[in-house]
Design a protein around this motif. Structure first.
Motif: not given
Length: 249
Positions: A244-245, A249
């Protein structure tokens, strides 16, 4: 000439060794014992017809075979590890639709295409690739199928949302059914162009369904392999969440 006496019936045989079978009672050679005249020197060494000889011989052979197997395994260890690494690289290339390459071609193409590897956590990695002047990201996922573990490589376009290609592998799914997740390129090609996310749906929408409800995100399940297909769907949902991170982005 030596004399050998059958311990079963008392028959006496003269010769260099005991007969294979007693001509009287059919007892085997192991039931014969050499007759030694009183005062004659005893023979030195093991009696090859004795149980002790058989046990010692078998033990020695087991040790020799075990040593040879250990030596062969040790001498081939580096080659086996190299083959495992090369197969892993080929699976990565398969997700980019670079298939059917020889070992030499695969090694060269991997070094050309894969620019960076980033580990997210144990078993989950991101491979940044450059293919035909375009950036691709390959995300690794793994889970459980019907019988054993399954794994996958999801190649994304530079937008980090559109699937460029996939490759799935398995340890032991049913041939012709669940094994299709690995063996059927046609089924894997159904993922091309699918989106990871869908408006109004929280989390990963990419998945495998028996009845497709969101054609933009979902692929038809493998016919006759519901549990394996469910395993792939869960693997995608749970595995891709770990990125997810990176994806946001």
């Amino acid at each position: 000439m030596a004399k050998f006496k059958c311990k079963v019936c008392g028959y006496v045989h003269e010769g260099d060794k005991a007969p294979e079978k007693c001509p009287v009672c059919q007892a085997p050679a192991s039931e014969f014992e050499e007759m030694v005249e009183e005062g004659a020197p005893k023979k030195k060494g093991l009696d090859t017809n004795s149980n002790a000889y058989t046990i010692i011989y078998a033990a020695v052979m087991v040790v020799i075979v075990a040593f040879l197997l250990a030596f062969v395994s040790s001498s081939l260890k580096d080659k086996q590890e190299a083959n495992v690494k090369l197969d892993y690289k080929k699976q990565i290339l398969n997700s980019l639709d670079l298939r059917g390459l020889s070992n030499e071609e695969a090694e060269a193409k991997y070094n050309e295409v894969v620019k960076e590897e980033q580990t997210v956590e144990n078993g989950y990695s991101i491979y940044t690739c450059e293919l035909n002047g375009e950036t691709k990201y390959i995300l690794t996922v793994h889970g459980m199928g019907l019988w054993n573990t399954i794994s996958g490589f999801i190649a994304l376009n530079a937008d980090k949302e559109t699937v460029y290609g996939v490759f799935f592998n398995h340890e032991g799914e049913t041939a012709g059914l669940g094994a299709e997740i690995k063996d059927s390129k046609a089924w894997q090609d159904l993922f091309k162009g699918k989106k990871l996310y869908k408006d109004g749906i929280d989390g990963i929408a990419l998945g495998v369904k028996k009845k497709v409800e969101n054609p933009e995100n979902e692929v038809d399940a493998v016919t006759g392999a519901t549990l394996t297909s469910d395993g792939v769907d869960l693997m995608l949902k749970d595995g891709l969440k770990k990125y997810n991170d990176f994806l946001k982005k």
